[in-house]
Enzyme design. Structure first.
Site, PDB file in Angstrom:
ATOM      1  CG  ASP A  41      32.091  36.755  45.970  1.00  4.77           C
ATOM      2  OD1 ASP A  41      32.049  37.862  45.415  1.00  4.77           O
ATOM      3  OD2 ASP A  41      32.790  36.529  46.980  1.00  4.77           O
ATOM      4  CG  ASP A  99      32.932  28.846  37.745  1.00  2.00           C
ATOM      5  OD1 ASP A  99      32.357  29.815  37.226  1.00  2.00           O
ATOM      6  OD2 ASP A  99      33.189  27.788  37.126  1.00  2.00           O
ATOM      7  CG  ASN A 152      45.240  36.533  45.256  1.00  2.00           C
ATOM      8  OD1 ASN A 152      45.589  35.473  45.771  1.00  2.00           O
ATOM      9  ND2 ASN A 152      44.432  37.383  45.876  1.00  2.00           N
ATOM     10  CB  ALA A 153      45.673  31.076  42.929  1.00  3.05           C
ATOM     11  CG  ASP A 155      37.710  36.191  42.897  1.00  2.00           C
ATOM     12  OD1 ASP A 155      37.461  35.615  43.969  1.00  2.00           O
ATOM     13  OD2 ASP A 155      37.707  37.423  42.780  1.00  2.00           O
ATOM     14  CB  SER A 171      41.542  38.953  43.492  1.00  2.42           C
ATOM     15  OG  SER A 171      41.250  39.969  44.416  1.00  2.42           O
ATOM     16  CD1 TRP A 173      50.132  40.122  44.418  1.00  2.00           C
ATOM     17  CD2 TRP A 173      48.106  40.273  45.367  1.00  2.00           C
ATOM     18  NE1 TRP A 173      50.309  40.202  45.784  1.00  2.00           N
ATOM     19  CE2 TRP A 173      49.090  40.298  46.391  1.00  2.00           C
ATOM     20  CE3 TRP A 173      46.768  40.367  45.729  1.00  2.00           C
ATOM     21  CZ2 TRP A 173      48.770  40.404  47.740  1.00  2.00           C
ATOM     22  CZ3 TRP A 173      46.450  40.468  47.077  1.00  2.00           C
ATOM     23  CH2 TRP A 173      47.434  40.482  48.052  1.00  2.00           C
ATOM     24  CD  GLU A 208      38.033  41.540  43.883  1.00  3.26           C
ATOM     25  OE1 GLU A 208      39.070  41.071  44.397  1.00  3.26           O
ATOM     26  OE2 GLU A 208      37.147  42.098  44.556  1.00  3.26           O
TER      27      GLU A 208
END
Length: 321
Positions: A41, A99, A152-153, A155, A171, A173, A208
Site C-alpha cells: 500500500d 496517504d 469502513n474508515a 484507506d 474497503s 462494506w 477499496e
C-alpha cells in the site's frame, strides 16, 4: 456454412470485441527497481529536500527513501512509537494504507488503524515540516466507523477540489466513500455528508483503496478491486472511473456508474507481477506516476513496489504507456 480455422475464428471474435477489451489483455511491467523493494500500500512523494519517500503498511508506517526513484533504501518508520489511541482499534497498534500530501507549509500523513474483517476502524493524521521518517507529530482521529456503519474508515486519500479539502476512503462494506475535511485541522467536519462513490453489485463489495486526482476537467477515481494480501493467489487489480464533480457520480468509459460495479480496467496481474493494487497517484517534475504493490511470483509472493508512468489519452482517460 463454411467451417473457419482456429486462427480465423479467433480473429473474427476479436473483431467483434470493443477496442478497450483487447487492450486490457496486456500490461506494462513496472519500472526496474533496486534496493529495499518490499512494500505494501505505498504512497510516494518527492520531498522538498530532494529525496523521494515511500510510506506503507507495515511497521509503525514503514518508510523507504530514494534519491532517483530507482534505488530504494529502508528508512525505518514514520513514527518512533505508536500513539496510544491506536490500541483502541488494533491490539498490535498496526497502521495501514497511509496517504502523504503537502499543503500550507506542512506534510500531512493520513493512515488507518483497524483489524482484519471488522469496520471498527479509525483514520488518523500526523504532520511534519520535512516529511522525513521520525519527524511526525500525531494529531489523533480524523474519522471513525463502527460495526453499525455501512462503511469502513480505512484507506484514506486526500484531494483538494473547488477550494475544499476532501478525503475518500473505504474497503468492502459497500465500497468507497468521501467526506469533507476542515482544512485547518485536517479532520472531518462534524456532521458532514458521507458521499458514496463506488461499490460492487454483490457482497462482500470487494473494492477499496481509493486515490483521486484531477486531470483536465475531470476527477479520476482509481480503486483496487478483488482480493488482496494472499500472495500469489491475490487477484487485486486497479480500475478507474471519472466525474466532473469530486463527489461523483463516477462512471467508466462506457458510461456505467461505479456505484453499479463499473470501472475501466487499468492494471491487472501479469507474469511475475501478481495482484497489482493498493495504488496511489503522485506527480513529479510535471509527470504523473502510479505507485502500487504487487506480489512477486518469482520470489515466493513477496509484496514489492511497482511504479509506472501514468499517461493520458486524447479522450482524457488514463493509460500506462
Amino acid at each position: 456454412m463454411k467451417r473457419l480455422g482456429l486462427a480465423a475464428t479467433l480473429a473474427a471474435v476479436l473483431a467483434l470485441l470493443p477496442a478497450t477489451a483487447r487492450a486490457d489483455t496486456t500490461y506494462p511491467d513496472p519500472l526496474p527497481l533496486t534496493g529495499q523493494q518490499i512494500i505494501h500500500d505505498p504512497t510516494v512523494h518527492h520531498l522538498k529536500n530532494g529525496r523521494y519517500v515511500a510510506y506503507s503498511t507495515g511497521g509503525i508506517i514503514g518508510a523507504r527513501l530514494s534519491t532517483d526513484m530507482r534505488r530504494w533504501d529502508d528508512a525505518g518508520n514514520a513514527f518512533t512509537e505508536p500513539p496510544g489511541w491506536w490500541y483502541e482499534y488494533n491490539d498490535k497498534a498496526d497502521p495501514w494504507a497511509p496517504d502523504l500530501s503537502y499543503r500550507d507549509g506542512r506534510y500531512w500523513l493520513y493512515y488507518a488503524v483497524s483489524s482484519w474483517g471488522t469496520n471498527h476502524s479509525a483514520i488518523g493524521v500526523a504532520t511534519s515540516r520535512t516529511g522525513m521518517p521520525g519527524t511526525w507529530t500525531d494529531h489523533g482521529k480524523v474519522f471513525t466507523s463502527e460495526k453499525t456503519d455501512p462503511w469502513n474508515a480505512i484507506d484514506p486519500a486526500i484531494v483538494r477540489a473547488d477550494g475544499k479539502l476532501w478525503m475518500s476512503f473505504g474497503s468492502y462494506w459497500t465500497g468507497i466513500r468521501m467526506v469533507e475535511l476542515n482544512p485547518k485541522t485536517g479532520k472531518a467536519i462534524p456532521g458532514a455528508t458521507v458521499h458514496h462513490l463506488a461499490t460492487r453489485p454483490d457482497a462482500p463489495y470487494a473494492v477499496e483503496g481509493p486515490s483521486i486526482v484531477k486531470h483536465g476537467r475531470y476527477y479520476y477515481l482509481f480503486a483496487s478491486y478483488d482480493a488482496c494480501c494472499q500472495g500469489v493467489n491475490s487477484t487485486y487489480k486497479i480500475r478507474v472511473g471519472r466525474s466532473t464533480k469530486v463527489t461523483g457520480p463516477y462512471v467508466d468509459s462506457t458510461g456505467k456508474p461505479l456505484l453499479e460495479g463499473g470501472g475501466d480496467l487499468l492494471l491487472a496481474g501479469h507474469g511475475r507481477y501478481v495482484g497489482t493494487g493498493g495504488e496511489s497517484v503522485f506527480r513529479d517534475k510535471g509527470k504523473d506516476w502510479l505507485a502500487y504493490h504487487y506480489y512477486d511470483a518469482e520470489d515466493n509472493g513477496t509484496p514489492k513496489l511497482g511504479l509506472n508512468r501514468l499517461g493520458w489519452k486524447a479522450d482524457g482517460w488514463p493509460s500506462l504507456p
